[in-house]
Design a protein around this motif. Structure first.
Motif, PDB file in Angstrom:
ATOM      1  N   SER A 216       0.656   3.075  -7.988  1.00 53.12           N
ATOM      2  CA  SER A 216      -0.647   3.646  -8.336  1.00 53.12           C
ATOM      3  C   SER A 216      -1.706   2.582  -8.074  1.00 53.12           C
ATOM      4  CB  SER A 216      -0.673   4.106  -9.793  1.00 53.12           C
ATOM      5  OG  SER A 216      -0.399   3.036 -10.640  1.00 53.12           O
ATOM      6  N   PHE A 217      -2.723   2.995  -7.332  1.00 54.08           N
ATOM      7  CA  PHE A 217      -3.646   2.005  -6.791  1.00 54.08           C
ATOM      8  C   PHE A 217      -5.083   2.267  -7.206  1.00 54.08           C
ATOM      9  CE2 PHE A 217      -0.069   2.520  -3.911  1.00 54.08           C
ATOM     10  CZ  PHE A 217       0.438   1.231  -3.936  1.00 54.08           C
ATOM     11  N   GLY A 218      -5.836   1.216  -7.320  1.00 51.86           N
ATOM     12  CA  GLY A 218      -7.250   1.322  -7.647  1.00 51.86           C
ATOM     13  C   GLY A 218      -8.095   1.461  -6.392  1.00 51.86           C
TER      14      GLY A 218
ATOM     15  N   ALA B 277       0.459   4.640   8.065  1.00 49.32           N
ATOM     16  CA  ALA B 277      -0.314   3.404   8.225  1.00 49.32           C
ATOM     17  C   ALA B 277      -0.897   2.962   6.883  1.00 49.32           C
ATOM     18  CB  ALA B 277      -1.436   3.605   9.246  1.00 49.32           C
ATOM     19  N   HIS B 278      -1.348   3.937   6.097  1.00 50.84           N
ATOM     20  CA  HIS B 278      -1.914   3.642   4.782  1.00 50.84           C
ATOM     21  C   HIS B 278      -0.858   2.988   3.876  1.00 50.84           C
ATOM     22  CE1 HIS B 278      -4.642   4.469   1.337  1.00 50.84           C
ATOM     23  NE2 HIS B 278      -3.508   4.624   0.678  1.00 50.84           N
ATOM     24  N   GLU B 279       0.358   3.519   3.903  1.00 48.27           N
ATOM     25  CA  GLU B 279       1.439   2.937   3.082  1.00 48.27           C
ATOM     26  C   GLU B 279       1.796   1.535   3.563  1.00 48.27           C
ATOM     27  OE1 GLU B 279       2.578   4.153   0.266  1.00 48.27           O
ATOM     28  OE2 GLU B 279       1.313   5.911   0.509  1.00 48.27           O
TER      29      GLU B 279
ATOM     30  N   ALA C 136      -7.866  -1.372  -3.635  1.00 41.23           N
ATOM     31  CA  ALA C 136      -6.616  -1.345  -2.868  1.00 41.23           C
ATOM     32  C   ALA C 136      -6.626  -0.170  -1.899  1.00 41.23           C
ATOM     33  CB  ALA C 136      -5.422  -1.263  -3.811  1.00 41.23           C
ATOM     34  N   GLU C 137      -7.137   0.990  -2.364  1.00 41.81           N
ATOM     35  CA  GLU C 137      -7.194   2.162  -1.478  1.00 41.81           C
ATOM     36  C   GLU C 137      -8.090   1.885  -0.272  1.00 41.81           C
ATOM     37  OE1 GLU C 137      -5.337   4.893  -1.574  1.00 41.81           O
ATOM     38  OE2 GLU C 137      -4.379   3.826  -3.190  1.00 41.81           O
ATOM     39  N   ARG C 138      -9.224   1.272  -0.566  1.00 45.19           N
ATOM     40  CA  ARG C 138     -10.165   0.978   0.516  1.00 45.19           C
ATOM     41  C   ARG C 138      -9.536   0.013   1.527  1.00 45.19           C
ATOM     42  NH1 ARG C 138     -16.130   0.465  -0.157  1.00 45.19           N
ATOM     43  NH2 ARG C 138     -15.679   0.693  -2.366  1.00 45.19           N
TER      44      ARG C 138
ATOM     45  N   GLY D 262      -0.196  -0.437   4.873  1.00 47.70           N
ATOM     46  CA  GLY D 262      -1.321  -1.255   4.406  1.00 47.70           C
ATOM     47  C   GLY D 262      -1.114  -1.754   2.981  1.00 47.70           C
ATOM     48  N   HIS D 263      -0.570  -0.894   2.116  1.00 47.98           N
ATOM     49  CA  HIS D 263      -0.333  -1.320   0.729  1.00 47.98           C
ATOM     50  C   HIS D 263       0.686  -2.455   0.668  1.00 47.98           C
ATOM     51  CE1 HIS D 263      -2.837   1.355  -1.510  1.00 47.98           C
ATOM     52  NE2 HIS D 263      -2.244   2.460  -1.114  1.00 47.98           N
ATOM     53  N   VAL D 264       1.702  -2.386   1.520  1.00 47.96           N
ATOM     54  CA  VAL D 264       2.714  -3.456   1.528  1.00 47.96           C
ATOM     55  C   VAL D 264       2.131  -4.719   2.158  1.00 47.96           C
ATOM     56  CG1 VAL D 264       4.990  -4.167   2.344  1.00 47.96           C
ATOM     57  CG2 VAL D 264       4.622  -1.801   1.643  1.00 47.96           C
TER      58      VAL D 264
ATOM     59  N   SER E  98      -1.480   9.132  -7.177  1.00 43.16           N
ATOM     60  CA  SER E  98      -1.154   7.711  -7.034  1.00 43.16           C
ATOM     61  C   SER E  98      -2.083   6.998  -6.047  1.00 43.16           C
ATOM     62  CB  SER E  98       0.312   7.529  -6.621  1.00 43.16           C
ATOM     63  OG  SER E  98       0.577   8.234  -5.448  1.00 43.16           O
ATOM     64  N   HIS E  99      -2.722   7.766  -5.179  1.00 43.29           N
ATOM     65  CA  HIS E  99      -3.693   7.171  -4.245  1.00 43.29           C
ATOM     66  C   HIS E  99      -5.009   7.928  -4.436  1.00 43.29           C
ATOM     67  CE1 HIS E  99      -0.419   5.351  -1.698  1.00 43.29           C
ATOM     68  NE2 HIS E  99       0.229   6.365  -2.220  1.00 43.29           N
ATOM     69  N   PRO E 100      -5.724   7.636  -5.519  1.00 41.22           N
ATOM     70  CA  PRO E 100      -6.901   8.452  -5.827  1.00 41.22           C
ATOM     71  C   PRO E 100      -7.867   8.569  -4.650  1.00 41.22           C
ATOM     72  CG  PRO E 100      -6.605   6.676  -7.436  1.00 41.22           C
ATOM     73  CD  PRO E 100      -5.565   6.493  -6.393  1.00 41.22           C
TER      74      PRO E 100
HETATM   75 ZN    ZN Z   1      -2.969   4.385  -1.285  1.00 41.46          ZN
END
Ligand code: ZN
Length: 277
Positions: free
Chosen positions: A174-176, A116-118, A179-181, A120-122, A223-225
């Motif tokens: 690689s996300f900040g 789901a997280h991935e 973006a992670e939130r 979300g990035h797309v 890549s997903h801190p």
């Molecule tokens: Zn991520």
């Protein structure tokens, strides 16, 4: 036009096409780029071909997408044979899950949380944003190399292709913090809609954080801190959400069957061979 000339011209066209800096990719451009990068990724990783494993991951992905509602892209889910915990996405909805991520998920909720997280990035177009950023800071050359290599085709691309391709792949994944939130919020929102307990988004990262403390940081974390702050945020989101009753963390032993199958397929089943007499 001769094939030779077209081969030179196509990369040039592609670079020209990616050249305008700081503009957002249109959905159509992202789709086109996604198709090219998907072909590229196919040459660089070892994929699990087993239909049972692939169907399980695709069905889980589709279940999450149904919960997410209409999407700008058609998503595809792939399983990569790799003993490093990782997952990544390519533009326009190709999602890649490493076998180790499946093996190390303690339950459905954790694995679904990663997928789901991935997504979300797309869905939030973070991948497209990063691709744009790659063209404007330092990575422009790799982005160009990647574009060239992709346009020239796998066989013609050679070593520069692999170097440029892999580093660009890592870069656009690689996300900040924001973006992670955003992706965490996406996961916490759609998991319950799919009938799945969202708690796994937090517990999977907790496991990762503990692992990272001892030495090498898992690729997924670099890549997903994940910070304590991010975990606290995700937990707060879950607490604030009005969760319907009956959410599940397990899927009746199906994940365990898939895990066993992956161990057998990849030679990771280290149990002593049964003696037959
Ligand atoms: Zn991520």
């Amino acid at each position: 036009m001769s094939p030779r000339r077209s081969r030179v011209l196509l990369p040039a066209l592609l670079i020209a096409w990616v050249a305008p800096a700081c503009t957002t990719l249109s959905l159509q451009e992202e789709e086109e780029l996604g198709r090219q990068l998907e072909r590229e990724v196919r040459t660089q990783f070892r994929f699990v071909r087993d239909r049972v494993v692939n169907d399980y991951i695709s069905d889980l992905g589709d279940r999450l997408l149904d919960a997410a509602g209409p999407q700008p892209f058609e998503y595809r889910f792939y399983v990569i044979e790799d003993d490093e915990i990782n997952a990544f996405a390519m533009p326009a909805g190709a999602i890649y899950i490493h076998t180790e991520t499946i093996l190390r998920s303690r339950n459905l909720s954790e694995l679904a949380g990663v997928i789901a997280h991935e997504i979300g990035h797309v869905a939030h177009r973070h991948i497209a944003e990063n691709y744009n950023r790659a063209r404007t800071v330092g990575m422009a050359q790799q982005a160009a190399v990647l574009g060239t290599a992709v346009a020239a085709g796998g066989a013609a691309a050679g070593a520069a292709n692999i170097l440029g391709g892999l580093s660009a792949t890592a870069y656009i994944n690689s996300f900040g913090r924001d973006a992670e939130r955003e992706s965490d919020a996406f996961a916490v929102d759609i998991l319950p809609k799919a009938g799945i307990d969202p708690d796994g988004t937090v517990t999977f990262f907790q496991t990762m954080l503990h692992e990272g403390g001892g030495g090498a940081v898992p690729a997924f974390l670099s890549s997903h801190p994940a910070t304590e702050e991010r975990l606290a945020d995700a937990r707060a989101m879950i607490e604030a959400a009005e969760l319907p009753p009956g959410l599940r963390s397990e899927d009746g032993g199906k994940l365990e069957i898939i895990q066993r199958r992956i161990r057998l397929l990849t030679g990771r089943d280290r149990r002593a061979p049964r003696t037959r007499r």
